[in-house]
Design a protein around this motif. Structure first.
Motif, PDB file in Angstrom:
ATOM      1  N   THR A 197      19.696-102.742 -10.951  1.00 24.04           N
ATOM      2  CA  THR A 197      20.872-102.707 -11.816  1.00 24.04           C
ATOM      3  C   THR A 197      21.344-101.276 -12.017  1.00 24.04           C
ATOM      4  O   THR A 197      22.542-100.987 -11.943  1.00 24.04           O
ATOM      5  CB  THR A 197      20.557-103.364 -13.173  1.00 24.04           C
ATOM      6  N   THR A 198      20.411-100.374 -12.259  1.00 23.89           N
ATOM      7  CA  THR A 198      20.748 -98.963 -12.482  1.00 23.89           C
ATOM      8  C   THR A 198      21.360 -98.340 -11.232  1.00 23.89           C
ATOM      9  O   THR A 198      22.386 -97.657 -11.310  1.00 23.89           O
ATOM     10  CB  THR A 198      19.501 -98.168 -12.911  1.00 23.89           C
ATOM     11  N   TYR A 199      20.756 -98.591 -10.071  1.00 23.24           N
ATOM     12  CA  TYR A 199      21.282 -98.032  -8.822  1.00 23.24           C
ATOM     13  C   TYR A 199      22.697 -98.548  -8.551  1.00 23.24           C
ATOM     14  O   TYR A 199      23.594 -97.776  -8.230  1.00 23.24           O
ATOM     15  CB  TYR A 199      20.352 -98.344  -7.653  1.00 23.24           C
ATOM     16  N   ASP A 200      22.895 -99.852  -8.700  1.00 24.00           N
ATOM     17  CA  ASP A 200      24.220-100.433  -8.482  1.00 24.00           C
ATOM     18  C   ASP A 200      25.250 -99.839  -9.445  1.00 24.00           C
ATOM     19  O   ASP A 200      26.376 -99.534  -9.049  1.00 24.00           O
ATOM     20  CB  ASP A 200      24.188-101.951  -8.647  1.00 24.00           C
ATOM     21  N   TYR A 201      24.858 -99.673 -10.701  1.00 27.34           N
ATOM     22  CA  TYR A 201      25.764 -99.112 -11.707  1.00 27.34           C
ATOM     23  C   TYR A 201      26.161 -97.678 -11.328  1.00 27.34           C
ATOM     24  O   TYR A 201      27.337 -97.321 -11.376  1.00 27.34           O
ATOM     25  CB  TYR A 201      25.099 -99.142 -13.086  1.00 27.34           C
ATOM     26  N   LEU A 202      25.178 -96.872 -10.952  1.00 24.35           N
ATOM     27  CA  LEU A 202      25.476 -95.487 -10.591  1.00 24.35           C
ATOM     28  C   LEU A 202      26.377 -95.410  -9.360  1.00 24.35           C
ATOM     29  O   LEU A 202      27.316 -94.614  -9.315  1.00 24.35           O
ATOM     30  CB  LEU A 202      24.179 -94.709 -10.348  1.00 24.35           C
ATOM     31  N   CYS A 203      26.107 -96.262  -8.364  1.00 33.33           N
ATOM     32  CA  CYS A 203      26.955 -96.285  -7.171  1.00 33.33           C
ATOM     33  C   CYS A 203      28.385 -96.661  -7.529  1.00 33.33           C
ATOM     34  O   CYS A 203      29.342 -96.079  -7.003  1.00 33.33           O
ATOM     35  CB  CYS A 203      26.390 -97.254  -6.138  1.00 33.33           C
ATOM     36  N   GLU A 204      28.525 -97.606  -8.432  1.00 27.65           N
ATOM     37  CA  GLU A 204      29.860 -98.024  -8.864  1.00 27.65           C
ATOM     38  C   GLU A 204      30.566 -96.897  -9.613  1.00 27.65           C
ATOM     39  O   GLU A 204      31.733 -96.601  -9.365  1.00 27.65           O
ATOM     40  CB  GLU A 204      29.755 -99.249  -9.755  1.00 27.65           C
ATOM     41  N   GLN A 205      29.851 -96.248 -10.526  1.00 26.65           N
ATOM     42  CA  GLN A 205      30.460 -95.201 -11.337  1.00 26.65           C
ATOM     43  C   GLN A 205      30.845 -93.977 -10.512  1.00 26.65           C
ATOM     44  O   GLN A 205      31.869 -93.349 -10.768  1.00 26.65           O
ATOM     45  CB  GLN A 205      29.522 -94.783 -12.477  1.00 26.65           C
ATOM     46  N   PHE A 206      30.013 -93.637  -9.528  1.00 27.88           N
ATOM     47  CA  PHE A 206      30.297 -92.469  -8.702  1.00 27.88           C
ATOM     48  C   PHE A 206      31.053 -92.849  -7.425  1.00 27.88           C
ATOM     49  O   PHE A 206      31.252 -92.020  -6.549  1.00 27.88           O
ATOM     50  CB  PHE A 206      29.009 -91.711  -8.367  1.00 27.88           C
ATOM     51  N   LYS A 207      31.483 -94.116  -7.351  1.00 31.13           N
ATOM     52  CA  LYS A 207      32.322 -94.617  -6.266  1.00 31.13           C
ATOM     53  C   LYS A 207      31.750 -94.239  -4.900  1.00 31.13           C
ATOM     54  O   LYS A 207      32.441 -93.689  -4.045  1.00 31.13           O
ATOM     55  CB  LYS A 207      33.749 -94.121  -6.440  1.00 31.13           C
ATOM     56  N   VAL A 208      30.472 -94.548  -4.709  1.00 33.44           N
ATOM     57  CA  VAL A 208      29.759 -94.196  -3.494  1.00 33.44           C
ATOM     58  C   VAL A 208      30.397 -94.831  -2.264  1.00 33.44           C
ATOM     59  O   VAL A 208      30.431 -94.228  -1.193  1.00 33.44           O
ATOM     60  CB  VAL A 208      28.267 -94.598  -3.606  1.00 33.44           C
ATOM     61  N   ASP A 209      30.920 -96.032  -2.387  1.00 34.34           N
ATOM     62  CA  ASP A 209      31.490 -96.735  -1.242  1.00 34.34           C
ATOM     63  C   ASP A 209      32.897 -96.278  -0.883  1.00 34.34           C
ATOM     64  O   ASP A 209      33.439 -96.711   0.127  1.00 34.34           O
ATOM     65  CB  ASP A 209      31.505 -98.248  -1.499  1.00 34.34           C
ATOM     66  N   GLU A 210      33.486 -95.428  -1.692  1.00 29.80           N
ATOM     67  CA  GLU A 210      34.844 -94.957  -1.409  1.00 29.80           C
ATOM     68  C   GLU A 210      34.809 -93.710  -0.550  1.00 29.80           C
ATOM     69  O   GLU A 210      33.907 -92.893  -0.642  1.00 29.80           O
ATOM     70  CB  GLU A 210      35.591 -94.662  -2.718  1.00 29.80           C
ATOM     71  N   ASN A 211      35.828 -93.551   0.232  1.00 29.65           N
ATOM     72  CA  ASN A 211      35.978 -92.383   1.085  1.00 29.65           C
ATOM     73  C   ASN A 211      36.349 -91.185   0.205  1.00 29.65           C
ATOM     74  O   ASN A 211      37.197 -91.299  -0.670  1.00 29.65           O
ATOM     75  CB  ASN A 211      37.066 -92.661   2.127  1.00 29.65           C
ATOM     76  N   GLU A 212      35.763 -90.027   0.464  1.00 34.84           N
ATOM     77  CA  GLU A 212      36.082 -88.833  -0.341  1.00 34.84           C
ATOM     78  C   GLU A 212      37.545 -88.458  -0.228  1.00 34.84           C
ATOM     79  O   GLU A 212      38.129 -87.898  -1.141  1.00 34.84           O
ATOM     80  CB  GLU A 212      35.205 -87.647   0.080  1.00 34.84           C
ATOM     81  N   ASN A 213      38.175 -88.740   0.903  1.00 35.03           N
ATOM     82  CA  ASN A 213      39.594 -88.410   1.077  1.00 35.03           C
ATOM     83  C   ASN A 213      40.469 -89.216   0.141  1.00 35.03           C
ATOM     84  O   ASN A 213      41.517 -88.749  -0.301  1.00 35.03           O
ATOM     85  CB  ASN A 213      40.024 -88.626   2.529  1.00 35.03           C
ATOM     86  N   GLU A 214      40.049 -90.445  -0.183  1.00 39.40           N
ATOM     87  CA  GLU A 214      40.801 -91.272  -1.122  1.00 39.40           C
ATOM     88  C   GLU A 214      40.832 -90.629  -2.505  1.00 39.40           C
ATOM     89  O   GLU A 214      41.794 -90.748  -3.245  1.00 39.40           O
ATOM     90  CB  GLU A 214      40.190 -92.668  -1.234  1.00 39.40           C
ATOM     91  N   GLU A 215      39.765 -89.942  -2.854  1.00 45.35           N
ATOM     92  CA  GLU A 215      39.641 -89.280  -4.162  1.00 45.35           C
ATOM     93  C   GLU A 215      40.679 -88.185  -4.318  1.00 45.35           C
ATOM     94  O   GLU A 215      41.209 -87.937  -5.392  1.00 45.35           O
ATOM     95  CB  GLU A 215      38.222 -88.706  -4.263  1.00 45.35           C
ATOM     96  N   ASP A 216      40.999 -87.495  -3.217  1.00 44.20           N
ATOM     97  CA  ASP A 216      41.930 -86.368  -3.282  1.00 44.20           C
ATOM     98  C   ASP A 216      43.387 -86.789  -3.361  1.00 44.20           C
ATOM     99  O   ASP A 216      44.247 -85.989  -3.676  1.00 44.20           O
ATOM    100  CB  ASP A 216      41.719 -85.462  -2.068  1.00 44.20           C
TER     101      ASP A 216
END
Length: 80
Positions: free
Chosen positions: A60-79
């Protein structure tokens, strides 16, 4: 304290639970110009542990952190 365990008297339990609920509902804000680098670092760390198997709270903790830090998103999308 009783050893390493906190003992809360019954008459204080209601107030304790209210305080814990309030603390859990707080929103954490990372301020400062270096937050983008912190987010990238956290993504890198989380990705290193992607192949681990987790159970229960760890999962649960790992999934939550991945969601919060948007691990599955491309860094270029962030910019954008």
């Amino acid at each position: 304290m009783k050893g390493e365990t906190v003992q809360i008297p019954d008459e204080n339990m209601k107030k304790y639970l209210e305080d814990v609920a309030e603390l859990k509902s707080e929103v954490y804000v990372i301020e400062g110009g270096n937050s983008r680098e912190l987010i990238r670092t956290m993504r890198t760390i989380l990705l290193k542990f992607e192949d681990q198997e987790y159970q229960g709270k760890d999962n649960t903790t790992y999934d939550y952190l991945c969601e919060q830090f948007k691990v599955d998103e491309n860094e270029n999308e962030e910019d954008e």
